[in-house]
Design a protein around this motif. Structure first.
Motif, short mmCIF file in Angstrom:
data_model
loop_
_atom_site.label_atom_id
_atom_site.label_comp_id
_atom_site.label_asym_id
_atom_site.label_seq_id
_atom_site.Cartn_x
_atom_site.Cartn_y
_atom_site.Cartn_z
N GLN A 1 -9.09 1.53 -4.07
CA GLN A 1 -8.47 2.12 -2.90
C GLN A 1 -7.56 1.10 -2.24
OE1 GLN A 1 -8.68 5.28 -1.60
NE2 GLN A 1 -9.87 5.90 -3.37
N CYS A 2 -6.56 1.57 -1.57
CA CYS A 2 -5.62 0.69 -0.87
C CYS A 2 -6.03 0.66 0.61
CB CYS A 2 -4.20 1.21 -1.02
SG CYS A 2 -2.94 0.02 -0.57
N CYS B 1 0.83 -1.21 0.00
CA CYS B 1 0.00 0.00 0.00
C CYS B 1 0.86 1.26 0.00
CB CYS B 1 -0.94 0.00 1.20
SG CYS B 1 -2.31 -1.15 1.06
N SER C 1 0.84 3.88 -3.04
CA SER C 1 0.44 5.28 -2.82
C SER C 1 1.46 6.25 -3.42
CB SER C 1 0.24 5.57 -1.34
OG SER C 1 1.47 5.63 -0.64
N PHE D 1 -4.54 4.83 -4.77
CA PHE D 1 -4.12 4.04 -3.61
C PHE D 1 -3.75 4.97 -2.47
CE2 PHE D 1 -2.77 1.75 -7.47
CZ PHE D 1 -3.57 0.61 -7.36
N ALA E 1 -0.61 -4.60 -7.03
CA ALA E 1 -1.97 -4.23 -6.61
C ALA E 1 -2.92 -5.40 -6.81
CB ALA E 1 -2.45 -3.00 -7.38
N LEU F 1 -6.00 -5.04 -4.50
CA LEU F 1 -6.16 -3.63 -4.14
C LEU F 1 -6.60 -2.88 -5.38
CD1 LEU F 1 -2.91 -3.31 -2.03
CD2 LEU F 1 -5.24 -3.57 -1.16
#
Length: 124
Positions: A121-122, A55, A59, A66, A113, A118
């Motif tokens: 959203q993470c 994550c 991001s 994410f 991911a 994922l």
């Protein structure tokens, strides 16, 4: 009588600004890239810590897709946190997305991911 002139910046603050704006040394870049590689490999694991690291990396790759709650860093082991900080520092100074420094680039991060399921959203 007050003036409209801006206040002068003191020498200590100016030195801090210069230090913050200076480019990373080749050694710092190498440390950041090594930390990124370790984190990417760690994120392939099978427990909560690797998922949190995935994550974190995702991001940095695409923060609009994410999200990462920085308090999740508290759940990581100290060496992993140190690597996250090194990567975050490298990312902020170089203004370079992580996919440029990971073997396989965007495709590798998209696979990461998918591996953790994922999607949009993470969220853990």
């Amino acid at each position: 009588m007050p003036t409209d002139h801006p206040r002068l910046i003191d020498a200590e603050l100016l030195a801090q600004l210069r230090e913050a704006m200076k480019p990373m040394s080749p050694e710092e870049v190498a440390r950041g890239k090594a930390a990124l590689q370790r984190l990417f490999e760690f994120a392939q694991g099978f427990s909560g810590q690797p998922q949190k690291v995935a994550c974190f990396l995702l991001s940095l790759y695409d923060s609009s897709r994410f999200t990462f709650d920085m308090t999740d860093l508290r759940a990581l082991d100290k060496p992993v946190i140190q690597d996250c900080i090194a990567v975050l520092y490298m990312n902020s100074v170089r203004h370079n997305n992580v996919e440029k420094d990971i073997d396989g680039g965007e495709e590798a991060l998209e696979l990461l991911a998918a591996r953790w399921n994922l999607g949009v959203q993470c969220e853990l």
